[in-house]
Scaffold this active site. Structure first.
Site, short mmCIF file in Angstrom:
data_model
loop_
_atom_site.label_atom_id
_atom_site.label_comp_id
_atom_site.label_asym_id
_atom_site.label_seq_id
_atom_site.Cartn_x
_atom_site.Cartn_y
_atom_site.Cartn_z
N SER A 62 -1.95 5.64 1.24
CA SER A 62 -3.06 4.68 1.29
C SER A 62 -3.08 4.00 2.65
O SER A 62 -2.07 3.92 3.35
CB SER A 62 -2.93 3.63 0.18
OG SER A 62 -2.99 4.25 -1.09
N LEU A 113 0.88 -1.16 0.00
CA LEU A 113 0.00 0.00 0.00
C LEU A 113 0.92 1.22 0.00
O LEU A 113 1.89 1.25 0.75
CB LEU A 113 -0.91 0.02 1.24
CG LEU A 113 -2.07 -0.97 1.25
CD1 LEU A 113 -2.75 -0.95 2.62
CD2 LEU A 113 -3.09 -0.64 0.16
N ASP A 114 0.63 2.20 -0.85
CA ASP A 114 1.55 3.33 -0.95
C ASP A 114 1.44 4.25 0.27
O ASP A 114 0.62 4.05 1.17
CB ASP A 114 1.37 4.09 -2.27
CG ASP A 114 0.01 4.75 -2.41
OD1 ASP A 114 -0.54 5.20 -1.39
OD2 ASP A 114 -0.51 4.82 -3.53
N TYR A 115 2.28 5.26 0.28
CA TYR A 115 2.45 6.14 1.45
C TYR A 115 1.14 6.75 1.93
O TYR A 115 0.87 6.82 3.13
CB TYR A 115 3.44 7.25 1.07
CG TYR A 115 3.87 8.14 2.22
CD1 TYR A 115 4.83 7.71 3.13
CD2 TYR A 115 3.33 9.41 2.37
CE1 TYR A 115 5.25 8.53 4.17
CE2 TYR A 115 3.74 10.24 3.41
CZ TYR A 115 4.70 9.80 4.31
OH TYR A 115 5.10 10.61 5.34
#
Length: 265
Positions: A125, A121-123
Site C-alpha cells: 500500500s 500501511l502494509d507493504y
C-alpha cells in the site's frame, strides 16, 4: 479551535505532584507509543532511579530518573511535531524486518528526529502516513473514538456485486472479524474516456473512493476480496484533517505547529 496548552513546569515539591504511569512518561517523551513502552518495561529494558522496573503499573514523578535501553529519558517533553510522509509501495511500516525487506526508516531523511508512525500501511500500500515525536498524540490520532476518517483511492479487479455499497455501509463480519461501516463510491473503470459509463457487472478494473474510520489490518483488501474484488492498488489520500495533496512519493513534509494546535486537544 482551542490551542494546545504548554506543558506545566515541574512542581517544586515532588510530593505534591500527581504520579503518572511510567509508560505514559515514556510515550510523552517520544520514545514510543504507550503500548510499546509497556512491552519494553516487561522486557526489562527500563530502569527508574537505577533500579529495574518489572511492571507497567509503575508510576513516576518528574524528578525520577528514567533510563530506557541505556539512554536517559529527558525530563521535559519536547514540543509536539508531526510530519506527512508519502509512503511508496515495497516497504514496511516498521523499524526492522526479519526477512530483510525495506522499511520506511530506510527511506526517511536521516536528519528526522525519532518518530512514531500513526497507524500503518502494509507493504503493497502507498500514500499518506503520519509521523510524530509524541506517543500520546500517536495514540489519540489512532483511536476510533477520535472519529478521524481515512480516505483511500482503491483500484480493484472484478465484477461489482449487487448492492455492494449498501452491504458494507453498516459494516460486515468476515471470518469472525467485525469491520465497521465503510463508505464506497465507484469512480471509474480502467477506461478513462469522458463518456464511458462503467458496467458494474463486467469483470474489469474499477477505481473506488473508500472512506472508513476504524482501519483494521488489511481491512479494505479483506472486505473487497470477500465480495470477489481483488485490490491491486491502494493509496491513502487523507487521514483526519491531513491530506496527501501533491506531495511526491517518498517525500516528507512537516505539519505547521499552528495546524497541530488547531486539530489536537
Amino acid at each position: 479551535m482551542p490551542h494546545k496548552p504548554s506543558p506545566p513546569s515541574a512542581p517544586s515539591d515532588p510530593s505534591a505532584e500527581k504520579p503518572m504511569r511510567l509508560a505514559k512518561r515514556m510515550a510523552d517523551a517520544g520514545v514510543c507509543s504507550r503500548r510499546k513502552a509497556e512491552e519494553k518495561i516487561l522486557q526489562g529494558l527500563v530502569k527508574v532511579n537505577g533500579k529495574l522496573v518489572e511492571t507497567p503499573a509503575f508510576t513516576v514523578v518528574s524528578t525520577d530518573s528514567v533510563v530506557v535501553e541505556g539512554k536517559l529519558l529527558e525530563s521535559q517533553r519536547p514540543a509536539t511535531r508531526m510530519w506527512i510522509f508519502h509512503k511508496p509501495t515495497g516497504c514496511l511500516t516498521t523499524h526492522s524486518d526479519p526477512q530483510g525487506r525495506a522499511t520506511i526508516f530506510d527511506i526517511l531523511p536521516r536528519d528526522l528526529p525519532r518518530v512514531i508512525t500513526i497507524g500503518r500501511l502494509d507493504y503493497n500500500s502507498e500514500g499518506l502516513l503520519l509521523l510524530t515525536n509524541n506517543g500520546e498524540v500517536a495514540r489519540y490520532c489512532s483511536l476510533p473514538q477520535t472519529g478521524w476518517k481515512r480516505k483511500y483511492r482503491v483500484r480493484a479487479f472484478g465484477a461489482i456485486p449487487h448492492k455492494f455499497k449498501e452491504k458494507v455501509a453498516s459494516g460486515v463480519t468476515i471470518d469472525g472479524i467485525r469491520y465497521g461501516a465503510i463508505g464506497i463510491e465507484i469512480d471509474s473503470t480502467k477506461e478513462e474516456s469522458p463518456n464511458h459509463i462503467p458496467n458494474p457487472r463486467a469483470r474489469q478494473n474499477f477505481w473506488f473512493t473508500v472512506t472508513l474510520t476504524e482501519g483494521k489490518n488489511r481491512e479494505i483488501r479483506n472486505v473487497f476480496e470477500h465480495f470477489g474484488l481483488a485490490v491491486n492498488r491502494l493509496i491513502r489520500t487523507a487521514y483526519g484533517p491531513f491530506n496527501l495533496d501533491e506531495l511526491p512519493r517518498g517525500k516528507v513534509q512537516e505539519v505547521p505547529p499552528k495546524f497541530i494546535r488547531n486539530y489536537l486537544p
